[in-house]
Every structure is written in structure tokens, then in C-alpha cells.
Design a protein around this motif. Sequence first.
Motif, PDB file in Angstrom:
ATOM      1  N   LYS A   1      17.526  75.820  49.470  1.00 12.44           N
ATOM      2  CA  LYS A   1      16.976  74.758  50.305  1.00 12.44           C
ATOM      3  C   LYS A   1      17.149  75.067  51.795  1.00 12.44           C
ATOM      4  CE  LYS A   1      17.822  70.749  47.225  1.00 12.44           C
ATOM      5  NZ  LYS A   1      16.613  69.929  47.417  1.00 12.44           N
ATOM      6  N   HIS A   2      18.345  75.510  52.144  1.00 12.95           N
ATOM      7  CA  HIS A   2      18.619  75.784  53.555  1.00 12.95           C
ATOM      8  C   HIS A   2      17.708  76.889  54.076  1.00 12.95           C
ATOM      9  CE1 HIS A   2      20.723  76.506  57.282  1.00 12.95           C
ATOM     10  NE2 HIS A   2      20.910  77.768  56.942  1.00 12.95           N
ATOM     11  N   ARG A   3      17.519  77.918  53.299  1.00 16.16           N
ATOM     12  CA  ARG A   3      16.729  79.059  53.763  1.00 16.16           C
ATOM     13  C   ARG A   3      15.239  78.742  53.847  1.00 16.16           C
ATOM     14  NH1 ARG A   3      21.435  80.960  51.999  1.00 16.16           N
ATOM     15  NH2 ARG A   3      22.192  82.979  52.777  1.00 16.16           N
TER      16      ARG A   3
ATOM     17  N   SER B   1      14.665  84.084  53.999  1.00 24.08           N
ATOM     18  CA  SER B   1      14.439  82.951  54.879  1.00 24.08           C
ATOM     19  C   SER B   1      12.947  82.840  55.139  1.00 24.08           C
ATOM     20  CB  SER B   1      15.192  83.136  56.211  1.00 24.08           C
ATOM     21  OG  SER B   1      14.738  84.291  56.883  1.00 24.08           O
TER      22      SER B   1
ATOM     23  N   ALA C   1      13.963  75.501  54.070  1.00 21.80           N
ATOM     24  CA  ALA C   1      13.867  74.419  55.060  1.00 21.80           C
ATOM     25  C   ALA C   1      12.583  73.611  54.935  1.00 21.80           C
ATOM     26  CB  ALA C   1      14.008  74.988  56.476  1.00 21.80           C
ATOM     27  N   CYS C   2      12.245  73.190  53.718  1.00 21.70           N
ATOM     28  CA  CYS C   2      11.043  72.384  53.493  1.00 21.70           C
ATOM     29  C   CYS C   2      11.361  70.906  53.724  1.00 21.70           C
ATOM     30  CB  CYS C   2      10.540  72.586  52.065  1.00 21.70           C
ATOM     31  SG  CYS C   2      10.079  74.294  51.692  1.00 21.70           S
ATOM     32  N   ILE C   3      10.545  70.237  54.522  1.00 17.44           N
ATOM     33  CA  ILE C   3      10.812  68.845  54.855  1.00 17.44           C
ATOM     34  C   ILE C   3      10.390  67.935  53.704  1.00 17.44           C
ATOM     35  CG2 ILE C   3      10.685  69.244  57.324  1.00 17.44           C
ATOM     36  CD1 ILE C   3       7.883  68.079  57.312  1.00 17.44           C
TER      37      ILE C   3
ATOM     38  N   HIS D   1      19.183  66.991  53.004  1.00 15.98           N
ATOM     39  CA  HIS D   1      18.957  68.431  52.941  1.00 15.98           C
ATOM     40  C   HIS D   1      17.505  68.667  52.557  1.00 15.98           C
ATOM     41  CE1 HIS D   1      20.911  67.031  49.136  1.00 15.98           C
ATOM     42  NE2 HIS D   1      19.809  67.532  48.631  1.00 15.98           N
ATOM     43  N   GLY D   2      17.094  69.924  52.532  1.00 16.10           N
ATOM     44  CA  GLY D   2      15.693  70.261  52.320  1.00 16.10           C
ATOM     45  C   GLY D   2      15.155  69.851  50.960  1.00 16.10           C
TER      46      GLY D   2
END
Length: 388
Positions: free
Chosen positions: A218-220, A115, A222-224, A242-243
Motif C-alpha cells: 500500500k505504501h509503495r 514504487s 500510494a493509491c488514494i 493508509h492507501g
Amino acid sequence: MSIASGVSGVSGVSGVSGVSGVSGVSGVSGVSGVSGVSGVSGVSGVSGVGGGYSGSLSLAILTSRDGISGPYQPIAAAPAQLPANEVANLHLWGAVERVTMISGELVGSLAVAGSDESVSVYTLETAGGTATTAPSATYHPLVKLTRPTPDDFLAQTAIVHNYADLRPDRAGEILNQVGYPTEFFQPILGLRGGLHKYTLELIALVQAIASNVVLQCKHRLACIRPDRFTAQLMPLIPTPGHGALPSGHATEAHVVARTLVHLMAGKAQLPRQSELLLAQAARIAVNRTVAGVHFPADSFAGAALGLALADYLAQRAGAAGAEAKETAFNGPGIGVEDFHLSKVYDLAADAPADFGSLITRGDAVGGVTAAPLFGWLWAKAREEWADA
């Protein structure tokens, strides 16, 4: 990224479990049916594989049975059972059920952990085990992704803005690539539903596996998305929910292209076939930046992940010469580096490539074991293509 929801079962290093359904594998009705692997829970959408009953048809069959069946006649002996846990049984199952079973074999051997700045994908090596005794288990590193800094992403917004000039030319491609872009590989190989049903199943399968893994990454991380940096970008299509990093489309396109390169090794090929497969994958990735929904950094990470997964899956299938290498994407410092196929793939060697410190490939991945169910599908897909 073509899957917005429906992924279950990836937590820590406990294993990626639960690709519990693949929808839309038509095989018989054409390439378009394979682009519908719509999530990983719920099996639906098999078209042209066996048909379905309507209410009126069911009633007609009821009256037909009453007219011809007659009194029950005792059965002299039960039919023989099929041999248990036998790969030879796979041809007896439906396409969606078969792909779902093989997905479980493959995704159950992958784990995503990490993460904040970095996330890693691991492969699980197991040995022994029975119905009452658990197998021994060891995880081995496969891919590590480290996200760029906020300043890196900020620098890349100018690239995304400038790519918008290509939207009038690329809009048709972009809109038709919102889902899995299987159809864009079809004309390169001459894929046909009636001739290449197992190849189409294989494509659907590797895309589903890539989607499962990429969503966990992507979830871990978390890039916008780019549109959260400035209102000027105004994406051409709705921004996915999603990210951003890694790009799912880059991952899925490169896993398909590289898988097809392995699949076609030793088979009759058209001139520039491998080159065009990879060029198509890269163009699909770039189109997501043109659309305004991805940074070039996202495509770098996705391509690295997709190529590594393809080599890993091909090795598990027993493909000649396939060897997964420990792969890393090191995002900090990427700055204004733009994505291009030549930076992730060596066309002369027909193999994934290092790119400075941004993408590196190290030792062979340990503990990569054969996947019998996947190997069966791989062999059936290869049978659909003429030898060289």
C-alpha cells in the motif's frame, strides 16, 4: 485493512523483518480472541492462556510463600537444559510468544520492493550459514502488483456509489468486519476455542503476515481512497489511514480461506465447505466496497495477493499439493470491471484462477524452502481435525 500502524522492518529487498509481536491470540477463550492481532510490535492481550496477577493476588502469594517455604535448602544438581533450536520445544512456549517466533521465520523470508506503478513481493532462499558465517541468499519473485491508472479509478467510483444501496442490508456485517473477520469463518468450519487452539493460532499468524506485506505494498503504490474522488460517496465507516490498493481485508480474508482449504485437505469436511470459505472471503472484500472505502480494483489485487501468499505459506509448511505460482495483478485498463469470486478462483478445481490479463499466474515460485517452526504449527492444527 485492520492494522493502522505498528509495522516495522520492511525496506527494499533487504527482507521483511520484525513481526515483533502479535496481540490478542486467546485460543482458549474462543474465536473472538484471535481477531486481535493488533499491529506487529508489542506483545499483549493473551486472554485465558495463563491468567495474570493483580496487586492483591501478588501480596497474597507473598504471605503464602512466607508461611510455607521455610529456610533455603541447597539444590543438589541443576536441571537438564532443553535441546537448543528444537521444534519440539514449541509446545512449551506461550501462544503469543510462539506465534511471534514463527512470524519471524516466515516474514523474515519475504521482501517488498518497488514504487510508483508497480510493487513486487519476493521470497528469500537461503543456504548454509552459522552463528559466525552468513548464509548465501537469493530472492525469487512471488507476486507483482501494478496499480490502475487514475482514469481507471475514476471509472470505478460509479461502482462504489451504486454499491451504497446495499448498506442497509450489509451494515451489520461491515461493522463487525472492521477488524480481522475471523468470526465469519468460524460457523463454516465449526471452529471452537477449546478444540482448535492451534488452528486459531494459525489463522492469527497468516493474517498478521498478510497484514505486514500488504501495508508495504500500500505504501509503495500510494493509491488514494474512493472518498478522495467525490464527496457523494460518504463512507459508512471511517476511512482507514493508509492507501487503498491492495485491499487489506481482501488479502487477509483470502489468505485465511485458502489456508484453511489447504489445512483441511484429506480431513473430514462438510458439504460445500471450501466453496463457502472462499465465498465468505469474497463477500468480506465486497463489503468494503459497499462501505465506500475500497474500489473493486483493490479487492482484485488483494485477493490475488492473499491467494498467492496462502499457497506459498502452505508450501513452506509442507502441505500436500501446495505450490506457489508467480502471480501478477495488472491494473491498467481495469475500467469498470467489478470484483467477483469467480474471477479470481476456480471452484471446480478448488484453486486460484487467471482472469484475462488482469490476474495471471505463471511458473512455480523458485526457492520455496521448508519452514520448520511453521510446519510444527501446521501439523498441530491438522491434528485437531478428524481424518476423512
